[in-house]
Design a protein around this motif. Sequence first.
Motif, short mmCIF file in Angstrom:
data_model
loop_
_atom_site.label_atom_id
_atom_site.label_comp_id
_atom_site.label_asym_id
_atom_site.label_seq_id
_atom_site.Cartn_x
_atom_site.Cartn_y
_atom_site.Cartn_z
N GLY A 131 1.34 14.94 -4.95
CA GLY A 131 0.73 13.62 -4.98
C GLY A 131 -0.54 13.54 -4.18
N GLY A 132 -0.64 14.35 -3.14
CA GLY A 132 -1.85 14.37 -2.33
C GLY A 132 -2.12 13.04 -1.65
N TRP A 133 -3.29 12.93 -1.11
CA TRP A 133 -3.68 11.75 -0.34
C TRP A 133 -3.74 10.51 -1.20
CZ3 TRP A 133 -8.01 9.18 -1.90
CH2 TRP A 133 -8.87 9.88 -2.73
N ILE A 134 -4.08 10.66 -2.48
CA ILE A 134 -4.25 9.48 -3.33
C ILE A 134 -2.91 8.77 -3.55
CG2 ILE A 134 -4.05 10.63 -5.57
CD1 ILE A 134 -6.58 7.89 -4.68
N THR A 135 -1.83 9.52 -3.63
CA THR A 135 -0.51 8.91 -3.80
C THR A 135 -0.15 8.06 -2.59
OG1 THR A 135 0.22 10.68 -5.24
CG2 THR A 135 1.94 9.39 -4.19
N ALA A 136 -0.44 8.57 -1.41
CA ALA A 136 -0.16 7.81 -0.18
C ALA A 136 -1.01 6.55 -0.13
CB ALA A 136 -0.43 8.68 1.05
N GLU A 137 -2.27 6.65 -0.54
CA GLU A 137 -3.14 5.47 -0.53
C GLU A 137 -2.71 4.45 -1.57
OE1 GLU A 137 -5.35 4.56 1.74
OE2 GLU A 137 -4.75 6.41 2.76
N ARG A 138 -2.25 4.90 -2.71
CA ARG A 138 -1.75 3.97 -3.73
C ARG A 138 -0.52 3.23 -3.22
NH1 ARG A 138 -2.51 8.42 -8.45
NH2 ARG A 138 -4.65 7.89 -9.00
N ARG A 139 0.39 3.98 -2.59
CA ARG A 139 1.59 3.37 -2.02
C ARG A 139 1.21 2.35 -0.95
NH1 ARG A 139 2.94 6.82 1.04
NH2 ARG A 139 3.14 5.84 3.01
N ARG A 140 0.28 2.73 -0.08
CA ARG A 140 -0.15 1.83 1.01
C ARG A 140 -0.75 0.56 0.44
NH1 ARG A 140 -3.19 5.30 4.24
NH2 ARG A 140 -1.26 5.81 5.26
N LEU A 141 -1.57 0.66 -0.60
CA LEU A 141 -2.17 -0.52 -1.23
C LEU A 141 -1.10 -1.42 -1.82
CD1 LEU A 141 -4.51 -2.24 -2.26
CD2 LEU A 141 -4.66 -0.68 -4.23
N ARG A 142 -0.17 -0.84 -2.56
CA ARG A 142 0.90 -1.64 -3.17
C ARG A 142 1.72 -2.36 -2.10
NH1 ARG A 142 1.38 3.18 -6.78
NH2 ARG A 142 0.49 2.51 -8.76
N GLU A 143 2.08 -1.65 -1.03
CA GLU A 143 2.88 -2.25 0.04
C GLU A 143 2.11 -3.36 0.75
OE1 GLU A 143 3.96 1.16 2.39
OE2 GLU A 143 5.54 1.76 1.01
N SER A 144 0.81 -3.16 0.96
CA SER A 144 -0.01 -4.18 1.63
C SER A 144 -0.07 -5.46 0.80
CB SER A 144 -1.43 -3.67 1.86
OG SER A 144 -1.42 -2.60 2.77
N VAL A 145 -0.30 -5.30 -0.50
CA VAL A 145 -0.36 -6.48 -1.38
C VAL A 145 1.00 -7.16 -1.42
CG1 VAL A 145 -0.70 -7.25 -3.76
CG2 VAL A 145 -2.30 -5.61 -2.72
N ASP A 146 2.08 -6.39 -1.53
CA ASP A 146 3.44 -6.97 -1.54
C ASP A 146 3.71 -7.77 -0.27
OD1 ASP A 146 3.89 -5.85 -4.01
OD2 ASP A 146 5.13 -4.19 -3.26
N ARG A 147 3.28 -7.24 0.89
CA ARG A 147 3.51 -7.95 2.16
C ARG A 147 2.72 -9.25 2.19
NH1 ARG A 147 3.17 -2.88 4.40
NH2 ARG A 147 1.03 -3.25 5.08
N VAL A 148 1.46 -9.22 1.73
CA VAL A 148 0.65 -10.43 1.73
C VAL A 148 1.24 -11.48 0.80
CG1 VAL A 148 -1.61 -11.38 1.07
CG2 VAL A 148 -1.49 -9.27 2.40
N VAL A 149 1.64 -11.08 -0.38
CA VAL A 149 2.21 -12.00 -1.35
C VAL A 149 3.53 -12.57 -0.84
CG1 VAL A 149 3.20 -12.15 -3.67
CG2 VAL A 149 1.02 -10.98 -3.31
N ALA A 150 4.30 -11.76 -0.12
CA ALA A 150 5.58 -12.21 0.42
C ALA A 150 5.41 -13.10 1.66
CB ALA A 150 6.46 -11.01 0.74
N GLY A 151 4.17 -13.23 2.14
CA GLY A 151 3.91 -14.10 3.30
C GLY A 151 3.96 -13.36 4.62
#
Length: 123
Positions: free
Chosen positions: A100-120
């Motif tokens: 997956g390399g670095w891009i997989t980690a960055e994709r996961r980080r982006l998804r988690e960040s957006v999920d946290r913001v949306v969840a409040g």
Amino acid sequence: MTKNPLEVLTGALEDKKRYRAYKERAKNLPEEHRAVLAAVERYVLHCPSTPTDGGRAASLFEDLADLFEQAAADGTPVRSVVGEDPVEFVETFVATYSDGGWITAERRRLRESVDRVVAGDGR
């Protein structure tokens, strides 16, 4: 098993030896196969899905050498090896080795960040 302190900084010495052996094998290919393998190698090294683990990367390059050596021995033209779209060939080849390399980690980080913001919980 404890790692050699130098390996902690530079990576596994065995993986470096394997890569150097691959480079030696590549030098022995016929000119056309060697040139195309060099182009493939350059793209692999810039491809975001290239394995970040030294052992997987060494295996990928060894297998590329095997493929090009066999093609040269059989008289197979390089176009038959890489197909009409060399980018597709490399990306498909690399995907089978990828962690997956670095891009997989960055994709996961982006998804988690957006999920946290949306969840409040906007940390």
